[in-house]
Design an enzyme around this catalytic site. Structure first.
Site, mmCIF file in Angstrom:
data_model
loop_
_atom_site.group_PDB
_atom_site.id
_atom_site.type_symbol
_atom_site.label_atom_id
_atom_site.label_comp_id
_atom_site.label_asym_id
_atom_site.label_seq_id
_atom_site.Cartn_x
_atom_site.Cartn_y
_atom_site.Cartn_z
ATOM 1 N N GLU A 51 -5.149 -6.737 14.528
ATOM 2 C CA GLU A 51 -4.576 -5.234 14.178
ATOM 3 C C GLU A 51 -5.585 -4.496 14.138
ATOM 4 O O GLU A 51 -5.625 -3.082 14.530
ATOM 5 C CB GLU A 51 -4.117 -5.387 12.667
ATOM 6 C CG GLU A 51 -3.025 -4.337 12.392
ATOM 7 C CD GLU A 51 -2.141 -4.238 11.309
ATOM 8 O OE1 GLU A 51 -1.011 -4.615 11.394
ATOM 9 O OE2 GLU A 51 -2.614 -4.324 9.972
ATOM 10 N N LYS A 66 0.896 -1.244 0.000
ATOM 11 C CA LYS A 66 0.104 -0.054 0.147
ATOM 12 C C LYS A 66 0.761 1.220 0.016
ATOM 13 O O LYS A 66 0.710 2.177 -0.893
ATOM 14 C CB LYS A 66 -1.046 -0.001 1.296
ATOM 15 C CG LYS A 66 -1.672 1.227 1.205
ATOM 16 C CD LYS A 66 -2.872 0.958 2.454
ATOM 17 C CE LYS A 66 -3.459 2.360 2.729
ATOM 18 N NZ LYS A 66 -4.468 2.247 3.757
ATOM 19 N N GLY A 125 -5.083 -1.545 4.606
ATOM 20 C CA GLY A 125 -4.267 -2.695 4.359
ATOM 21 C C GLY A 125 -4.917 -4.061 4.625
ATOM 22 O O GLY A 125 -4.959 -4.972 3.387
ATOM 23 N N ARG A 126 -5.603 -4.359 5.673
ATOM 24 C CA ARG A 126 -5.961 -5.654 6.148
ATOM 25 C C ARG A 126 -7.545 -5.855 5.217
ATOM 26 O O ARG A 126 -8.106 -6.971 5.683
ATOM 27 C CB ARG A 126 -6.009 -5.889 7.482
ATOM 28 C CG ARG A 126 -6.604 -4.524 8.224
ATOM 29 C CD ARG A 126 -6.325 -4.842 9.953
ATOM 30 N NE ARG A 126 -6.644 -3.846 10.609
ATOM 31 C CZ ARG A 126 -6.151 -2.614 10.588
ATOM 32 N NH1 ARG A 126 -4.806 -2.452 10.242
ATOM 33 N NH2 ARG A 126 -6.579 -1.771 11.347
ATOM 34 N N GLU A 176 10.595 -4.801 4.596
ATOM 35 C CA GLU A 176 10.417 -6.275 4.184
ATOM 36 C C GLU A 176 10.177 -6.329 2.739
ATOM 37 O O GLU A 176 11.010 -7.008 1.841
ATOM 38 C CB GLU A 176 9.445 -6.993 4.889
ATOM 39 C CG GLU A 176 9.635 -7.300 6.425
ATOM 40 C CD GLU A 176 9.110 -6.182 7.049
ATOM 41 O OE1 GLU A 176 8.853 -5.069 6.581
ATOM 42 O OE2 GLU A 176 8.633 -6.312 8.280
ATOM 43 N N HIS A 198 -6.293 -33.077 17.263
ATOM 44 C CA HIS A 198 -5.422 -33.883 17.979
ATOM 45 C C HIS A 198 -4.176 -33.007 18.384
ATOM 46 O O HIS A 198 -3.177 -33.484 18.533
ATOM 47 C CB HIS A 198 -4.734 -35.021 16.751
ATOM 48 C CG HIS A 198 -5.996 -36.091 16.418
ATOM 49 N ND1 HIS A 198 -5.812 -37.215 17.334
ATOM 50 C CD2 HIS A 198 -6.791 -35.953 15.617
ATOM 51 C CE1 HIS A 198 -6.943 -37.920 16.584
ATOM 52 N NE2 HIS A 198 -7.562 -37.335 15.792
ATOM 53 N N LYS A 230 8.500 -0.710 14.217
ATOM 54 C CA LYS A 230 9.427 -0.139 12.781
ATOM 55 C C LYS A 230 10.370 0.698 13.237
ATOM 56 O O LYS A 230 11.528 0.565 12.600
ATOM 57 C CB LYS A 230 8.294 0.216 11.839
ATOM 58 C CG LYS A 230 7.438 -0.894 11.200
ATOM 59 C CD LYS A 230 6.732 -0.361 10.164
ATOM 60 C CE LYS A 230 5.507 -1.159 9.826
ATOM 61 N NZ LYS A 230 4.697 -0.347 8.812
HETATM 62 O O1 F6P Z 1 1.767 -4.164 9.719
HETATM 63 C C1 F6P Z 1 1.455 -3.104 9.693
HETATM 64 C C2 F6P Z 1 0.997 -2.778 8.150
HETATM 65 O O2 F6P Z 1 1.008 -1.295 7.761
HETATM 66 C C3 F6P Z 1 -0.175 -3.399 7.734
HETATM 67 O O3 F6P Z 1 -1.424 -2.876 8.381
HETATM 68 C C4 F6P Z 1 -0.109 -3.686 6.434
HETATM 69 O O4 F6P Z 1 -0.954 -4.719 6.023
HETATM 70 C C5 F6P Z 1 1.304 -3.978 6.353
HETATM 71 O O5 F6P Z 1 1.948 -3.444 7.260
HETATM 72 C C6 F6P Z 1 1.760 -3.894 5.009
HETATM 73 O O6 F6P Z 1 1.999 -2.563 4.610
HETATM 74 P P1 F6P Z 1 2.199 -2.143 3.085
HETATM 75 O O7 F6P Z 1 1.263 -2.842 2.324
HETATM 76 O O8 F6P Z 1 2.250 -0.498 3.112
HETATM 77 O O9 F6P Z 1 3.416 -2.688 2.558
#
Ligand code: F6P
Length: 544
Positions: free
Chosen positions: A353, A206, A267-268, A212, A384, A512
């Protein structure tokens, strides 16, 4: 005490809880032949059986009084109407617009967003159909058959869960892969499965700033260039999905392969947007649109159905009942369908979240619990593993069971066995086993005397443990869309009662920020700054 916990509806529920907590569901079922009819709902083939809950008609009335007192109708209207209910980020919350029909009108800041939504959907269709048909190929002319989504959190979990769930609808020659973790192992092990000539990387973010994702994307890009021997290959082997088009172009992604979405999509809550590109590639745009249609059906139901017949409202208020009046801190999601095995992981982000907050909308600390830990596992595997705790542990753990009447893989007796296990679990959790029943069973097995008395306490099950069951015909895209939207709205219902903002996530930022500070120190580029003794020692150990 807060206004909420002092309120008439809350106080009425507190008083009611002390009465009903002595009653068992066993008694309730015995006393009311219509209990299933009273406490079940249906929508487009999705059955929601909530009769195995510790509720009476009075409980439901009081819970819905609480929902009304919280102005739930008003908050539903505000969300669908595009108001900026995500106040701490000054954003509207409109995942519902992403699955609304082309002729709908949804206004944000005086602009109808629907033409943009469908412009991107049309772009997705053109692109995904061309890739699936092999018309849009890789650099060496081979069809793109490995789809690698590079993204994390909301930019990964939804598409991953949906691609897993809709495998029966997947393109027979395509494979969908998901790389999230900054641990290089995630990418390296995925790359081992790939042929660069047939691989399409989708960089999904987003913000397009997530450490990452950008790190994995750069490493993937270097791998591709090395394998195919030229930089030009990147244009055909990389696509991007983001709200940050400037950053995607700076990264060097071909603008024809960039798919946009907007800051009013959390995002979620974004799998319905272009973040669903891997889904549309893998199962095809028609199936992606069926997924959207299922979610839209749930949206309309949530917006329009009276609370007494409203699935997300009832599901949400049952959660409030247990979380706030019985003190349960978690609930289990137990899909009796292997294809749904990533549902618990997906719901972990969606639920935790969203509602993992401890200040209310006005920034005041809350004096009531606002969230649940979600966990679970598919089918009989969980039985199990951790069901022992659900049956006989000291804490009550409500659970949602989900099962299809028909299997995509109707082989022998498997499905009947699966369903018999599912229904047996909810029945056992509700009924329990009394001491008298356990004793009779042991006697029937030929036990007696001291040996029987010794074993007896271990054989008693308290029961009275609540479950919801969702039963549907076949797990198809439409049904999956309904189910996901159901959980989205349920979470919103709870956030409204708790007066919290379900759509920000400031807590994630702190870690972060600190990681950003520690990185140059761990790389030896900067001297260690002031940290606590534990952190200093851990870092020194790594620095050698
Ligand atoms: O974990 C925090 C967060 O901002 C989430 O809400 C989001 O889904 C994820 O990081 C990834 O963010 P982005 O889509 O901006 O890379």
């Amino acid at each position: 005490m807060s206004n909420l916990t002092q309120s008439p509806a809350w106080q009425a529920l507190l008083a009611h809880q002390s009465q009903i907590s002595n009653q068992t569901m066993r008694e309730m079922f015995a006393a009311d032949a219509d209990r299933f009819d009273t406490f079940s709902l249906q929508l487009d083939g999705l059955l929601f059986d909530y009769s195995k809950n510790r509720i009476s008609a009075e409980t439901l009335k009081l819970l819905l009084d609480l929902a009304r007192q919280s102005d739930l109708s008003g908050w539903i209207a505000r969300m669908f109407g595009g108001e900026k209910i995500n106040a701490s980020e000054n954003r509207a919350v409109l995942h519902t617009a992403l699955r609304a029909p082309r002729d709908a009108v949804v206004m944000v800041d005086g602009k109808n967003v629907m033409p943009d939504v469908h412009r991107v959907l049309d772009h997705l269709r053109r692109y995904t159909e061309a890739v699936r048909r092999g018309e849009l190929c890789g650099h060496t002319g081979k069809p793109l058959r490995h789809i690698v989504n590079i993204g994390i959190g909301g930019s990964a979990l939804g598409p991953m869960m949906v691609c897993e769930t809709l495998k029966p609808y997947g393109h027979p020659e395509m494979r969908a892969h998901f790389v999230s973790n900054v641990d290089a192992t995630d990418l390296v092990e995925t790359l081992k499965l790939l042929d660069a000539e047939t691989t399409l990387f989708i960089v999904s973010s987003k913000t397009f700033t997530t450490q990452e994702t950008l790190t994995n994307a750069r490493t993937a890009r270097a791998w591709l260039v090395e394998k195919l021997g030229c930089e030009e290959a990147v244009a055909k082997h990389f696509a991007a999905v983001s709200t940050n088009l400037k950053a995607t172009s700076e990264f060097g992604i071909n603008p024809d392969n960039v798919f946009e979405f907007w800051d009013w999509v959390g995002g979620r809550y974004s799998l319905w947007s272009a973040i669903g590109l891997p889904i549309a590639l893998y199962v095809g745009m028609d199936n992606f649109e069926r997924l959207l249609a299922g979610a839209h059906a749930m949206d309309v139901h949530f917006r329009d159905a009276p609370f007494e017949r409203n699935m997300p409202v009832i599901l949400g208020m049952l959660g409030v009942w247990y979380g706030n009046f019985f003190g349960t801190g978690s609930y289990a999601v137990l899909p009796y369908d292997q294809y749904l095995h990533r549902l618990p992981a997906y719901l972990q982000q969606l639920e935790m979240e969203s509602n993992g907050k401890s200040v209310d909308r006005e920034g005041q600390p809350v004096d009531y619990d606002t969230h649940f830990t979600v966990w679970g596992e598919a089918g009989t595997n969980g039985q199990h593993s951790f069901y022992q705790l659900i049956h006989q542990g000291t804490r009550m753990i409500p659970a949602d069971f989900l099962a299809p009447i028909r299997s995509h893989n109707p082989v022998g007796d498997h499905h009947a066995m699966l369903l018999s296990n599912c229904f047996a679990q909810t029945e056992a959790l509700m009924l329990g086993k009394t001491e008298a029943e356990a004793r009779a069973e042991l006697v029937a097995q030929g036990m007696s005397g001291e040996a029987l008395e010794k074993l007896l306490p271990f054989k008693v099950f308290p029961g009275n443990r609540p479950t919801n069951t969702f039963l549907f015909d076949l797990l198809d895209p439409y049904t999956l869309g309904m189910l996901i939207a159901l959980y989205e709205h349920k979470i919103y219902v709870q956030s409204v009662v708790w007066n919290i903002n379900a759509f920000d996530q400031w807590g994630v930022e702190f870690g972060k920020q600190l990681a950003g500070k520690l990185l140059p120190e761990l790389q030896g580029k900067q001297p260690l700054s002031v940290h606590d003794a534990s952190t200093i020692n851990l870092m020194q150990r790594c620095l050698g």
